[in-house]
Design a protein around this motif. Sequence first.
Motif, PDB file in Angstrom:
ATOM      1  N   GLY A  28       0.803  -1.227   0.000  1.00 51.23           N
ATOM      2  CA  GLY A  28       0.000   0.000   0.000  1.00 51.23           C
ATOM      3  C   GLY A  28       0.833   1.273   0.000  1.00 51.23           C
ATOM      4  O   GLY A  28       0.382   2.313   0.456  1.00 51.23           O
ATOM      5  N   ASN A  53      10.617  -0.892  -2.694  1.00 53.10           N
ATOM      6  CA  ASN A  53      10.511  -2.122  -1.910  1.00 53.10           C
ATOM      7  C   ASN A  53      11.878  -2.760  -1.727  1.00 53.10           C
ATOM      8  O   ASN A  53      12.004  -3.885  -1.294  1.00 53.10           O
ATOM      9  N   LEU A  95      -9.615  -6.304   6.003  1.00 53.49           N
ATOM     10  CA  LEU A  95      -9.353  -6.100   4.577  1.00 53.49           C
ATOM     11  C   LEU A  95     -10.148  -7.086   3.728  1.00 53.49           C
ATOM     12  O   LEU A  95     -10.658  -6.734   2.665  1.00 53.49           O
ATOM     13  N   ARG A 138      -2.297  -6.513  -2.165  1.00 56.12           N
ATOM     14  CA  ARG A 138      -2.708  -6.729  -3.545  1.00 56.12           C
ATOM     15  C   ARG A 138      -3.058  -8.196  -3.762  1.00 56.12           C
ATOM     16  O   ARG A 138      -4.042  -8.531  -4.411  1.00 56.12           O
TER      17      ARG A 138
HETATM   18  N1  LIG Z   1      -4.764  -0.403   3.948  1.00 54.87           N
HETATM   19  C1  LIG Z   1      -5.388  -0.644   2.779  1.00 54.87           C
HETATM   20  N2  LIG Z   1      -6.727  -0.597   2.714  1.00 54.87           N
HETATM   21  C2  LIG Z   1      -7.369  -0.842   1.563  1.00 54.87           C
HETATM   22  N3  LIG Z   1      -6.761  -1.145   0.413  1.00 54.87           N
HETATM   23  C3  LIG Z   1      -5.426  -1.200   0.401  1.00 54.87           C
HETATM   24  C4  LIG Z   1      -4.671  -0.948   1.581  1.00 54.87           C
HETATM   25  N4  LIG Z   1      -3.353  -1.068   1.271  1.00 54.87           N
HETATM   26  C5  LIG Z   1      -3.301  -1.378  -0.030  1.00 54.87           C
HETATM   27  N5  LIG Z   1      -4.525  -1.450  -0.563  1.00 54.87           N
HETATM   28  C6  LIG Z   1      -4.842  -1.806  -1.968  1.00 54.87           C
HETATM   29  O1  LIG Z   1      -3.921  -2.822  -2.345  1.00 54.87           O
HETATM   30  C7  LIG Z   1      -3.431  -2.606  -3.661  1.00 54.87           C
HETATM   31  C8  LIG Z   1      -1.920  -2.441  -3.637  1.00 54.87           C
HETATM   32  O2  LIG Z   1      -1.581  -1.212  -3.024  1.00 54.87           O
HETATM   33  P1  LIG Z   1      -0.406  -0.269  -3.598  1.00 54.87           P
HETATM   34  O3  LIG Z   1      -0.446  -0.245  -5.088  1.00 54.87           O
HETATM   35  O4  LIG Z   1      -0.471   1.029  -2.896  1.00 54.87           O
HETATM   36  O5  LIG Z   1       0.857  -1.117  -3.116  1.00 54.87           O
HETATM   37  P2  LIG Z   1       2.404  -0.845  -3.366  1.00 54.87           P
HETATM   38  O6  LIG Z   1       3.082  -0.981  -2.054  1.00 54.87           O
HETATM   39  O7  LIG Z   1       2.580   0.444  -4.091  1.00 54.87           O
HETATM   40  O8  LIG Z   1       2.797  -2.078  -4.280  1.00 54.87           O
HETATM   41  P3  LIG Z   1       4.082  -2.232  -5.280  1.00 54.87           P
HETATM   42  O9  LIG Z   1       5.288  -2.349  -4.437  1.00 54.87           O
HETATM   43  O10 LIG Z   1       3.798  -3.506  -5.994  1.00 54.87           O
HETATM   44  O11 LIG Z   1       4.081  -1.033  -6.164  1.00 54.87           O
HETATM   45  C9  LIG Z   1      -4.177  -1.395  -4.175  1.00 54.87           C
HETATM   46  O12 LIG Z   1      -5.309  -1.818  -4.897  1.00 54.87           O
HETATM   47  C10 LIG Z   1      -4.588  -0.659  -2.932  1.00 54.87           C
HETATM   48  O13 LIG Z   1      -5.738   0.117  -3.128  1.00 54.87           O
END
Ligand SMILES: Nc1ncnc2c1ncn2[C@@H]1O[C@H](COP(=O)(O)OP(=O)(O)OP(=O)(O)O)[C@@H](O)[C@H]1O
Length: 508
Positions: A219, A327, A367, A404
Motif C-alpha cells: 500500500g 521495496n 481487509l 494486492r
Molecule cells: N490499507 C489498505 N486498505 C485498503 N486497500 C489497500 C490498503 N493497502 C493497499 N490497498 C490496496 O492494495 C493494492 C496495492 O496497493 P499499492 O499499489 O499502494 O501497493 P504498493 O506498495 O505500491 O505495491 P508495489 O510495491 O507492488 O508497487 C491497491 O489496490 C490498494 O488500493
Amino acid sequence: MSLSVNLLAKIAIELQNGISQENRFQRLISTLREVLDCDACALLRYEQQQFRPLAIDGLSPDVLGRRFALEAHPRLEAIARAGDVVRFPADSTLPDPYDGLIPDQEVLKVHACVGLPLFASQTLIGALTMDGMNPTQFDTFSDEELRLIAVLAAGALNNALLIEQLENHDVLPAPHQGSKAPDSEMIGLSPGMMQLKKEIEIVAPSDLNVLISGETGTGKELVARAIHRASTRAEKPLVYLNCAALPESVAESELFGHVKGAFTGAISNRSGKFEMAHEGTLFLDEIGELSLPLQAKLLRVLQYGDIQRVGDDRSLRVDVRVLAATNRDLKQEVLDGNFRADLFHRLSVFPVSVPALRERGDDIALLAGFFCEQSRQRLGLTQVVLSQGALQRLLHYGWPGNIRELEHAIYRAIVLARATGSGSEVVLEPGHFALNDPSHSPTSLAPVVSIQEPAPLGLSLRDATDDFQRRAVRQALTHSHGNWAAAARELDVNVANLHRLAKRLGIK
Ligand SMILES: Nc1ncnc2c1ncn2[C@@H]1O[C@H](COP(=O)(O)OP(=O)(O)OP(=O)(O)O)[C@@H](O)[C@H]1O
Ligand SMILES: [Mg+2]
C-alpha cells in the motif's frame, strides 16, 4: 420487557467512562446488544455517502472492514433518510447488509431489524443498527425508548468526532479533510497501521520529503496519496512517475522536460514531471531502480530547487515536494554502491515503513471484508459471506504479495464461487482460495526459484541455460502478475537487465 431507567442509566454511564474511544463504542454496542437482546448490533459512522462500522457485536469480524455505500444498500439508505426510528417489517424484501454475517446462524436472512439514525444538530453523523433472528424481537421496545438510546449514542459519537477534530486541528488544515475520497481509505486497526497513520498525520503537513518503504503490495502508493491529500499541497497536482518503467534514453526528458530540437524527435518543447508537479507533489515510485547518473541529477534538483530542460541552458525554479517509494532495502543498496548515499539522506529525512500484511494480525479480516463488499458491488451480487473456514485460511497464510494478493484472492474466490454456486448470494469457502503455499511462513520468503521440470535432454549448455532462464523469468512474472519490477526483485536482478534478458529470450 421494556427498558428500565436503570438500563438507560447503565448505557449513559458506559458512555461517560474515561476509556479510549473505540473501547467506549465497543462497550456501548455490547451493552445494547445485551439489554435489547439482539443477535447483532452495530454503530456506524456516516460520511461521504457511506456507512463505516465503528463498533460491532454479534457480527463476523470482517464486517468492521466493510464499507456500505448508501446507494448500494437500500436498507441503510432508508435509515439515513428517515430522521427517526426505522422498524423494518420482518418480511421486508430489502436486503440486509448483515444477511449471512451473523456467525452460527444457519439462516442467511436477518428477521427483525431496527435502525436508529444519529444526528448532530440537523446533520446525519451515523446510525445504530440492531438485528435479530426472531421477527418480533424488538416489538416490546417503544419508539420513545429507542429514541432515547439514539440521543445518547449520537451525543457520544458527536463528542468523539469533536475531540478528533480538536486533536487534529494543529496539524491538519480543515479544508483538506473534505477531499478525502472514500475509495482510497486505508483499512486497518492493527498497531502497525495505527502507527503508520499517525506518522502520515505528522509528516503530511510538513514539507519534508518522505521515503516510503515496504514490500510489494503493502500500500505504498496509497500512503503517498494520503500524505499528499493531508498536505498543504492537496489542491495542487500529485504527479506520478514510475522509475522502473523509465528507459534510460528518455528518463531525463521525462523528469525535466526538453526543448524543441534538443534531440532527434524533440519536435516541440515539453515540460517534465518536475514542472508538472510545481507547487504540488511528485511521487517517484520504485526509486531504487533509478540509474546512478539520474540519481545525481535528481539530487541536484533537491539541493537547489531548480531544473534544466534537456537542451536548455537556462534553469527553472520549481517548488516540488518529493515522495519516493521503494521495496528495496535502500540502505543496503547504498552500501552495495547502487544508490547514492547523499540522495538517500535527502529523500529519507522522514522514512515511513509500511508493514507487511502478515504483521498486521486481524487487519486481514478487515481487509477481506472490505474487498468482499467492494467486489460484491462490482459484480452486482446481493451478498458475499466469508465462511469461518475461509477466514481461518486467510489468517494463516503468509501473503508474500500482501494486500494486492489478498485483493486478487478475494476477487478470484468470488468469481469462482459465483460460477459454481447458484443465485446472487455467495459464500466463500476455503476451497475457493488457491493460495500458492498455505504453509508459507514469514521465514520462507526468500526468492528461491525452483523450476521443477528438468531441461529437455540433448540441448547445448547454452540452450539449456536459456531454457532454464526463460522458465525462471516466466515464473517470476506469473508470481508478480506481470509486474516487471517485482519479478526482477524476486530474481534478484536489475530490472533493466531483466528487460534485456527477456528480450533476448524472446519473452517480450
Ligand atoms: N490499507 C489498505 N486498505 C485498503 N486497500 C489497500 C490498503 N493497502 C493497499 N490497498 C490496496 O492494495 C493494492 C496495492 O496497493 P499499492 O499499489 O499502494 O501497493 P504498493 O506498495 O505500491 O505495491 P508495489 O510495491 O507492488 O508497487 C491497491 O489496490 C490498494 O488500493
Ligand atoms: Mg506501487
